[in-house]
Design a protein around this motif. Structure first.
Motif, PDB file in Angstrom:
ATOM      1  N   THR A 141       0.810  -1.226   0.000  1.00 51.43           N
ATOM      2  CA  THR A 141       0.000   0.000   0.000  1.00 51.43           C
ATOM      3  C   THR A 141       0.840   1.272   0.000  1.00 51.43           C
ATOM      4  OG1 THR A 141      -0.139  -0.125   2.410  1.00 51.43           O
ATOM      5  CG2 THR A 141      -1.950  -1.120   1.144  1.00 51.43           C
ATOM      6  N   SER A 142       2.120   1.150   0.330  1.00 50.76           N
ATOM      7  CA  SER A 142       3.018   2.308   0.375  1.00 50.76           C
ATOM      8  C   SER A 142       4.450   1.806   0.216  1.00 50.76           C
ATOM      9  CB  SER A 142       2.888   3.030   1.722  1.00 50.76           C
ATOM     10  OG  SER A 142       3.354   2.180   2.772  1.00 50.76           O
ATOM     11  N   SER A 143       5.391   2.716   0.076  1.00 49.30           N
ATOM     12  CA  SER A 143       6.791   2.295  -0.048  1.00 49.30           C
ATOM     13  C   SER A 143       7.262   1.594   1.231  1.00 49.30           C
ATOM     14  CB  SER A 143       7.687   3.480  -0.388  1.00 49.30           C
ATOM     15  OG  SER A 143       7.585   4.488   0.581  1.00 49.30           O
ATOM     16  N   THR A 144       6.779   2.036   2.371  1.00 48.47           N
ATOM     17  CA  THR A 144       7.132   1.379   3.636  1.00 48.47           C
ATOM     18  C   THR A 144       6.586  -0.042   3.665  1.00 48.47           C
ATOM     19  OG1 THR A 144       7.094   3.512   4.758  1.00 48.47           O
ATOM     20  CG2 THR A 144       6.958   1.557   6.151  1.00 48.47           C
TER      21      THR A 144
ATOM     22  N   HIS B 199      16.471   0.672  -2.808  1.00 45.25           N
ATOM     23  CA  HIS B 199      16.663   2.130  -2.791  1.00 45.25           C
ATOM     24  C   HIS B 199      15.510   2.869  -3.447  1.00 45.25           C
ATOM     25  CE1 HIS B 199      20.595   1.596  -1.097  1.00 45.25           C
ATOM     26  NE2 HIS B 199      20.946   0.804  -2.098  1.00 45.25           N
ATOM     27  N   SER B 200      14.794   2.211  -4.347  1.00 42.53           N
ATOM     28  CA  SER B 200      13.706   2.887  -5.049  1.00 42.53           C
ATOM     29  C   SER B 200      12.424   2.916  -4.222  1.00 42.53           C
ATOM     30  CB  SER B 200      13.420   2.205  -6.385  1.00 42.53           C
ATOM     31  OG  SER B 200      12.713   0.995  -6.188  1.00 42.53           O
ATOM     32  N   ASN B 201      12.228   1.900  -3.392  1.00 47.05           N
ATOM     33  CA  ASN B 201      11.025   1.779  -2.560  1.00 47.05           C
ATOM     34  C   ASN B 201       9.732   1.680  -3.360  1.00 47.05           C
ATOM     35  OD1 ASN B 201      12.502   1.900  -0.160  1.00 47.05           O
ATOM     36  ND2 ASN B 201      12.410   4.124  -0.120  1.00 47.05           N
ATOM     37  N   SER B 202       9.821   1.393  -4.655  1.00 49.77           N
ATOM     38  CA  SER B 202       8.592   1.266  -5.435  1.00 49.77           C
ATOM     39  C   SER B 202       8.480  -0.099  -6.116  1.00 49.77           C
ATOM     40  CB  SER B 202       8.499   2.375  -6.482  1.00 49.77           C
ATOM     41  OG  SER B 202       9.552   2.276  -7.417  1.00 49.77           O
TER      42      SER B 202
ATOM     43  N   VAL C 105       7.633  -7.119  -5.605  1.00 46.68           N
ATOM     44  CA  VAL C 105       6.734  -6.389  -4.717  1.00 46.68           C
ATOM     45  C   VAL C 105       6.727  -4.928  -5.174  1.00 46.68           C
ATOM     46  CG1 VAL C 105       6.130  -5.832  -2.347  1.00 46.68           C
ATOM     47  CG2 VAL C 105       7.364  -7.954  -2.829  1.00 46.68           C
ATOM     48  N   PHE C 106       5.551  -4.428  -5.481  1.00 45.01           N
ATOM     49  CA  PHE C 106       5.380  -3.098  -6.060  1.00 45.01           C
ATOM     50  C   PHE C 106       4.528  -2.186  -5.197  1.00 45.01           C
ATOM     51  CE2 PHE C 106       5.720  -5.781  -9.899  1.00 45.01           C
ATOM     52  CZ  PHE C 106       6.587  -5.048 -10.692  1.00 45.01           C
ATOM     53  N   THR C 107       4.706  -0.872  -5.399  1.00 44.38           N
ATOM     54  CA  THR C 107       3.690   0.092  -4.995  1.00 44.38           C
ATOM     55  C   THR C 107       2.597   0.012  -6.064  1.00 44.38           C
ATOM     56  OG1 THR C 107       4.717   1.899  -6.230  1.00 44.38           O
ATOM     57  CG2 THR C 107       5.319   1.689  -3.880  1.00 44.38           C
ATOM     58  N   PRO C 108       1.394   0.487  -5.777  1.00 49.99           N
ATOM     59  CA  PRO C 108       0.337   0.437  -6.794  1.00 49.99           C
ATOM     60  C   PRO C 108       0.726   1.160  -8.093  1.00 49.99           C
ATOM     61  CG  PRO C 108      -0.617   0.931  -4.659  1.00 49.99           C
ATOM     62  CD  PRO C 108       0.884   0.971  -4.486  1.00 49.99           C
ATOM     63  N   GLU C 109       1.383   2.292  -7.967  1.00 50.43           N
ATOM     64  CA  GLU C 109       1.765   3.076  -9.149  1.00 50.43           C
ATOM     65  C   GLU C 109       2.792   2.326  -9.999  1.00 50.43           C
ATOM     66  OE1 GLU C 109       0.281   5.350  -5.842  1.00 50.43           O
ATOM     67  OE2 GLU C 109       2.188   4.273  -5.938  1.00 50.43           O
ATOM     68  N   SER C 110       3.784   1.730  -9.361  1.00 51.38           N
ATOM     69  CA  SER C 110       4.817   1.001 -10.095  1.00 51.38           C
ATOM     70  C   SER C 110       4.259  -0.266 -10.736  1.00 51.38           C
ATOM     71  CB  SER C 110       5.987   0.649  -9.186  1.00 51.38           C
ATOM     72  OG  SER C 110       6.696   1.806  -8.849  1.00 51.38           O
ATOM     73  N   ARG C 111       3.368  -0.935 -10.034  1.00 51.66           N
ATOM     74  CA  ARG C 111       2.778  -2.144 -10.629  1.00 51.66           C
ATOM     75  C   ARG C 111       1.996  -1.791 -11.883  1.00 51.66           C
ATOM     76  NH1 ARG C 111       0.060  -7.267  -7.656  1.00 51.66           N
ATOM     77  NH2 ARG C 111      -0.412  -8.455  -9.530  1.00 51.66           N
ATOM     78  N   SER C 112       1.271  -0.709 -11.821  1.00 54.69           N
ATOM     79  CA  SER C 112       0.516  -0.259 -12.987  1.00 54.69           C
ATOM     80  C   SER C 112       1.449   0.157 -14.117  1.00 54.69           C
ATOM     81  CB  SER C 112      -0.393   0.903 -12.586  1.00 54.69           C
ATOM     82  OG  SER C 112      -1.055   1.403 -13.702  1.00 54.69           O
ATOM     83  N   PHE C 113       2.526   0.871 -13.788  1.00 53.89           N
ATOM     84  CA  PHE C 113       3.458   1.376 -14.793  1.00 53.89           C
ATOM     85  C   PHE C 113       4.193   0.236 -15.501  1.00 53.89           C
ATOM     86  CE2 PHE C 113       7.676   2.870 -16.103  1.00 53.89           C
ATOM     87  CZ  PHE C 113       7.314   3.922 -16.934  1.00 53.89           C
ATOM     88  N   TYR C 114       4.761  -0.701 -14.742  1.00 52.22           N
ATOM     89  CA  TYR C 114       5.546  -1.783 -15.329  1.00 52.22           C
ATOM     90  C   TYR C 114       4.679  -2.916 -15.885  1.00 52.22           C
ATOM     91  CZ  TYR C 114       9.615   0.567 -13.508  1.00 52.22           C
ATOM     92  OH  TYR C 114      10.588   1.498 -13.255  1.00 52.22           O
TER      93      TYR C 114
END
Length: 117
Positions: free
Chosen positions: A43-46, A73-76, A89-98
């Motif tokens: 749900t977040s970079s953390t 280091h990217s946390n996404s 393991v992705f953030t929602p934005e990164s999963r959508s992007f990649y």
């Protein structure tokens, strides 16, 4: 432990830490990269960091060592390479992007419902 069993354990660990949109894709028949991809969203970079840390810790307890890891280091997007199993393991934005779900759509989606709580 087989690749399937490692992937199954990763799914269970991610589920126990509240990962979202967990997916296991068998890619053995279409790629030499691995036998399985496990993909999950935090749900977040953390949360992404804690999910990846938990997978690494719990699998290590089972005697399974990560061979390579990327992305802390990217946390996404954090990638944990276990040889025949790669955990993403992705953030929602990164999963959508990649959009690995689309890129690997020719793989076999494994029904993981029985592994989830």
């Amino acid at each position: 432990m087989t690749a399937f069993e490692i992937a199954k354990q990763a799914v269970k660990i991610l589920d126990s830490k509240k990962a979202e949109e967990i997916k296991m894709i068998k890619i053995a028949d279409i790629s030499v990269l691995a036998d399985y991809f496990v993909i999950a969203t935090g749900t977040s970079s953390t949360h992404v960091n804690s999910l990846a840390d938990e997978v690494e810790f719990k699998l290590e307890e089972l005697g399974i060592q990560v061979r390579h890891k990327e992305g802390y280091h990217s946390n996404s997007w954090i990638l944990l390479d276990y040889g025949n199993v790669v955990v993403h393991v992705f953030t929602p934005e990164s999963r959508s992007f990649y959009d690995l779900d689309r890129l690997w759509r020719d793989g076999e989606n494994i029904d993981i419902s029985e592994f989830l709580k």
